[in-house]
Design an enzyme around this catalytic site. Structure first.
Site, PDB file in Angstrom:
ATOM      1  CG  ASP B 232      -1.805   1.124   1.463  1.00 31.33           C
ATOM      2  OD1 ASP B 232      -2.007   1.900   0.503  1.00 31.33           O
ATOM      3  OD2 ASP B 232      -2.370   1.249   2.575  1.00 31.33           O
ATOM      4  CG  HIS B 406      -4.368   4.241   3.537  1.00 36.21           C
ATOM      5  ND1 HIS B 406      -4.475   3.119   2.766  1.00 36.21           N
ATOM      6  CD2 HIS B 406      -5.569   4.873   3.456  1.00 36.21           C
ATOM      7  CE1 HIS B 406      -5.685   3.065   2.223  1.00 36.21           C
ATOM      8  NE2 HIS B 406      -6.372   4.118   2.627  1.00 36.21           N
TER       9      HIS B 406
END
Lengths: 596, 596
Positions: B232, B406
């Site tokens: 990610d 995130h």
């Protein structure tokens, strides 16, 4: 027209401004409304005609008796919801009707949100005299020249020590810092009270090129007793202090020192101080500087001509074919486009469309700016494209290579503490910024200070013998939309129509019918744009035609004498309902009926 | 169709996955291109069909021989440049052609950018089995139900200890943290090599409701030798660590404790853990919680039903008429709309359009979210309107009341250190995020690690006996645009037309002419929308009609046999040129010619 008061220029601070002690009436602060006690003087009106519902379009009128002065005359860029509008200028209907009373327009600094509407406003107000510092005056002249108004304008230069007498108003200045040289705050004395207008300001002890804000002078003005402080709110929700331009320069120097390949640095074309610093760093590290982008080239030429730069004359060149003859390791290209503007030089580089600069592996692009809200996606798009072409991109997210020109919370508190006004009015900024400003200042201010919230452009602050209060009256202060070469010919209906077409397109249905019988000659035709490919959706097209024909027949059968306008409205309603049900879309429906 | 491999569920870690030592070939890291040495095994292909050019629309295929597995199946919201498009789903043409080989779709978590395209994709791929954790499975079922696909779908639940065998692939999982419970990373073993896919992840030692990421498990997977780490990148340009949800809860509790009036808290409807925390704080401070906004109500109902909440059953209520019977000081309204979405509950409150909630003096609105790029102006608009109606607004700019889901840079480094892959592939994010990711990881990674940059959706990473490399081949991976109820019927031409009309409107010119002589019957008619008020611009309308008529006469005189299409093109060209010169605008010009 009455004679405009004489221009007074002196190197000493104004001595005629009486010294008052700053005594607060015993009153709790509150959010507009009630009068706050004050002795003597007739009424003065402070009217911001722009700058309260936006960051931009700053303009304020101050009226006392038969005298009006105006502070700034800015434009704002249209948001994306203003489809197709290029920019917005203030509505000066009120001032136009009183143009004989206008004693002058005084500018705080040369940014477009403070000078950018001048070409539209000046002719409407009967060409009153303009007062500006040297650099600001130069920028105003450049702006007026584009519209062939520079010759007829009356531009007077002032400096931080000047004093003006404009009608009943005595005006002084104080040096502040901002993201363009020559930023000034304004001190206005009138028989009804003393006003300080901060302009756009911050405090920087090591600014890029101009001197630090004059704290002594601000303190001295504060000691004279200020009735109303009008104060910049743009960064009032941001904690701490702005970083100094010195830190920014040090970080930029670190990048320039470490980078081996070509450097492209994008920034605001009005950030003359920072650009000057970059040029001096370039001299030190043996790199040539080339300028790209019309406004960058124009502004730096002006700054050089007026003596606002310190690098060797002739060192900085406009970009041209010679740029490719210099090794990349000895090149810095300074460019516009840090906001991802569609036609800017940096965007053209990112798209591979720039005549002189093809981005290549080894290039480093530095974006020495931060996004203005609303531009985030455009900037990200430019950055993605630069990476895709092989450049390395450094932004203010990676390193401190940009600082704002607007005071953060601690600087606002500092200004408050130097001025200690009786009435505090947050200006320059959207409502949330100004409400955040109030929440923040309430925590530290003298509880007797009155805080006046002027919510909308055109709201009026009355300052009189009883103190100051928000008037119940309101001056018209609409957005005047500028699109292409037109002026104010775009209304909200037009924008509304654009909005509909922007999301669902337009669908035309052409009917041919016999004028007498109102019978349809043949199946209606369909033309669409931005709707669906009618070609690829034959089925939908066929169904729509049938629905349209049926609607036409039914409507005309129900009412043989229906007028054309009503018929069209009814047809649009029928077809619209069908499309909404069938496709979940709401295009602009335009039925066209031709009788033969 | 081949039998889909059996579902294996166990509470122990997979023992059959062989232990390898993580030996790096002696090779410098580089940005795609050359092969990197590795012994044995046939070729595997990793194909991200979405998620590389956007934050959203995540979908990845992994192919080995006759077996394909798919990880996630997300949608993305359309940017403002995609006029009128509701959302975008991935192009799965490649997978459709190979649907017999698809062994299943494995989901990492339940956000729309990972599950939101399932209703469009599932029917195209022949309804393969779906694998998801309990909560994710529930969210997928809800989504499919809207399209009446929930009954036919084959949804299998897995948990962090499950092992799957899908064709040639052995699949394990590891618990990560994210902004929705049940986020998982995926460990894929194939004869061609071992892959780790992080999903969306962060590390939180005190998460809102689920357990901290399983570091032991991740380390153990890393020790098995990972050939490819797909990781990610969303926050790869942001320094440091994400703040823990515990800090956020503490700050929210402070606000709730200090606030006297009614509280309205806006957040993401999928932030189930945080909403659960707020509800528990509400219990403690004697406030009732009411939910507003369809997705908020649906998600919390699901979370309650599946046991993902810890507040007393029945404590949280859907908003209704009873809300006004509770004193403001005992009320919390939890609402959607933290991104300023047009029809969301918070926007309706701000506009005074919400059936149950009228904003009033004394209300405090807390926005426990941060703007997704592109939404800044819409959010600011909502905030301004809330202030204007008397509410106090607290955002994540004022206090730490939001944290991302995130990983920031230090968390990404931690994941790298636990896995130590041979090949490192930044996924999930726009190019600038993934390039920033590369710049950052290069500084700390083993210099022998290979970094593969897959620039575009549809790029292929080949993993084989020689190592891994970017293929020269490319799979089609277009954006499929969803507008209203249509599916993929909107093309770039339609968007282009909408763009033109959105900025300059549309101008129709109707000509009636005799079919034989091509002579005009009478002066052409003009209809415009979103252009200028033709009513108010009679002069322009008259001039345009004259230009149009002249053009028609000239074109037909020069070429009597001109076809209708060419005639229209020529007419549009003439009229367009006139309008551009006269007004500086470029509306969509549609000439309509009717012969009689």
């Amino acid at each position: 027209m009455k004679d405009v008061s004489a221009w007074i220029k002196t190197k000493t601070d104004p001595q005629h401004l009486k010294h008052k002690t700053n005594t607060h009436p015993n009153k709790q602060n509150e959010m507009g409304g009630k009068f706050h006690k004050k002795r003597g003087g007739a009424q003065m009106r402070i009217i911001p005609l722009g700058g309260l519902e936006e960051v931009g379009k700053n303009i304020m009128a101050i009226e006392y008796g038969q005298d009006i002065i105006i502070i700034d005359c800015g434009m704002s860029f249209a948001g994306p919801e203003m489809l197709g509008v290029d920019y917005i200028v203030p509505d000066v209907t009120y001032l136009k009707e009183r143009r004989r009373n206008i004693r002058g327009i005084v500018f705080t600094h040369g940014h477009l949100d403070h000078i950018g509407a001048i070409q539209y406003i000046l002719p409407q107000l009967g060409n009153p005299p303009l007062y500006a510092t040297k650099l600001t005056a130069g920028l105003i002249k450049n702006r007026l020249r584009e519209f062939a108004l520079d010759k007829s304008a009356h531009i007077h230069e002032y400096d931080e020590f000047s004093k003006l007498k404009l009608g009943a108003f005595e005006i002084g200045f104080f040096r502040v810092n901002h993201s363009i040289p020559d930023g000034m705050g304004i001190f206005v004395k009138s028989p009804a009270g003393n006003i300080v207008h901060t302009g756009d300001f911050k405090f920087d002890h090591s600014p890029a090129i101009d001197k630090p804000a004059n704290m002594q002078r601000i303190a001295e003005i504060g000691r004279q007793g200020i009735d109303v402080l009008l104060i910049d709110s743009t960064n009032a929700t941001k904690p701490g202090f702005c970083r100094s331009e010195l830190d920014i320069a040090n970080n930029l120097e670190e990048i320039i020192e470490k980078t081996k390949g070509r450097l492209i640095i994008a920034s605001f074309s009005s950030l003359i101080g920072r650009i000057n610093q970059i040029c001096n760093i370039a001299v030190k590290h043996n790199r040539k500087v080339f300028l790209s982008g019309r406004s960058m080239i124009e502004n730096m030429k002006l700054a050089e001509d007026l003596g606002y730069t310190t690098y060797p004359k002739g060192f900085v060149k406009k970009i041209g074919p010679h740029v490719s003859s210099i090794p990349p390791s000895q090149t810095i290209i300074l460019t516009t486009g840090a906001q991802g503007e569609t036609l800017s030089a940096l965007t053209r580089m990112a798209m591979g469309d720039h005549a002189r600069v093809k981005i290549k592996e080894g290039d480093t692009v530095v974006i020495s700016a931060s996004p203005i809200p609303g531009n985030e996606l455009a900037i990200v798009n430019v950055i993605n494209n630069l990476w895709a072409q092989g450049a390395k991109v450094i932004t203010s997210g990676d390193m401190d290579i940009h600082t704002s020109g607007h005071a953060h919370q601690e600087e606002i508190k500092l200004m408050y503490s130097l001025i200690k006004p009786k009435c505090y009015v947050p200006i320059h900024g959207e409502l949330f910024m100004r409400m955040g400003h109030v929440e923040m200042i309430k925590k530290i201010a003298d509880p007797r200070m009155h805080i006046a919230m002027l919510q909308n452009n055109g709201d009026i602050l009355e300052v009189g013998r009883q103190g100051c209060r928000k008037s119940k009256q309101k001056i018209p202060a609409n957005d005047i939309l500028i699109d292409g070469l037109g002026f104010g010919d775009i209304g909200s209906r037009v924008i509304q129509d654009r909005k509909i077409m922007s999301t669902d397109g337009v669908l035309l249905i052409l009917f041919q019918a016999y004028a007498e019988t109102k019978r349809i000659v043949s199946e209606p035709d369909i033309i669409s744009r931005g709707f669906v490919y009618v070609k690829e959706s034959q089925e939908i097209a066929q169904e729509t035609k049938k629905v349209a024909q049926k609607a036409f027949e039914q409507i005309t059968q129900d009412n043989r004498k229906i007028g054309l306008k009503d018929l069209k409205n009814e047809l649009a309603r029928h077809i619209s309902r069908f499309i909404r049900k069938r496709l979940g879309r709401e295009p602009m429906i335009i039925p066209i009926v031709m009788y033969i």
